[in-house]
Design an enzyme around this catalytic site. Sequence first.
Site, PDB file in Angstrom:
ATOM      1  CE  LYS A  83      -4.454   0.578   2.236  1.00 50.14           C
ATOM      2  NZ  LYS A  83      -5.162   0.461   3.496  1.00 50.14           N
TER       3      LYS A  83
HETATM    4  O1  G3P Z   1      -8.985   1.207   4.410  1.00 48.29           O
HETATM    5  C1  G3P Z   1      -9.062   2.552   4.770  1.00 48.29           C
HETATM    6  C2  G3P Z   1      -9.810   2.703   6.017  1.00 48.29           C
HETATM    7  O2  G3P Z   1      -9.181   1.999   7.038  1.00 48.29           O
HETATM    8  C3  G3P Z   1     -10.090   4.075   6.438  1.00 48.29           C
HETATM    9  O3  G3P Z   1     -11.241   4.005   7.172  1.00 48.29           O
HETATM   10  O4  G3P Z   1     -12.898   4.628   8.816  1.00 48.29           O
HETATM   11  O5  G3P Z   1     -10.526   5.404   9.081  1.00 48.29           O
HETATM   12  O6  G3P Z   1     -11.983   6.372   7.312  1.00 48.29           O
HETATM   13  P1  G3P Z   1     -11.678   5.180   8.147  1.00 48.29           P
END
Ligand code: G3P
Length: 213
Positions: A83
């Site tokens: 990533k």
């Molecule tokens: O895969 C990306 C994700 O982990 C981000 O999620 O909920 O932190 O916006 P969030």
Amino acid sequence: MKLFLDTANLDDIKKYAAQGLVDGVTTNPSLVAKEGVDFKKRVIEITKVVKGPVSAEVTSEDAKEMIKQGKDIAKWAKNVYVKLPMTPDGLVACQTLSKEGIRVNMTLIFSAAQALLAAKAGAAFVSPFIGRIDDMGQSGMELVEEIVQIYNNYGFETEILVASVRSPRQVALSAMLGADICTMPAAIYDKLVKHPLTDKGLEAFAADAKKFK
Ligand code: G3P
């Protein structure tokens, strides 16, 4: 559409993978930090539970260092995807690693232009963060729609991995729009199967089944 878990929690990964429908896992530095475990060790553990793609993120912001880290991460397991953040350095690293056959997941995507660049750089996956866009009062789903159209227009092979998912409805909408993958926290994955009318219907059927002669 493939379903990925967005977590570094091994118990959750084991629990849901056992149901047979988890196609892969995404992690990020925040998710690994939350578990309080060694990064490399945890990624390798996950790759043994889930046979599909497991994304592990570099920590450097410099292209040369990202390439070095990416090459190292790619050796950890056959199903590891590296990533990289959507930055100019990330795009340089994406091209180098992709040319060497290392699968790259370009992350922190918030615009269609960024997704176009990721595809041109040879990324295997592009990760639009739809929940964070919605949080800003914009539409994450519109971004997915735009990326689907752009990739279809030019036949890009980069797979659209919808991330930062907050609800089962967003999973269904991603599938309707033709996204390739949706990654979600275990709590959202758990909710995919649930519906109050299913529970109510089951209760009624179970009660009636007791009346069988
Ligand atoms: O895969 C990306 C994700 O982990 C981000 O999620 O909920 O932190 O916006 P969030």
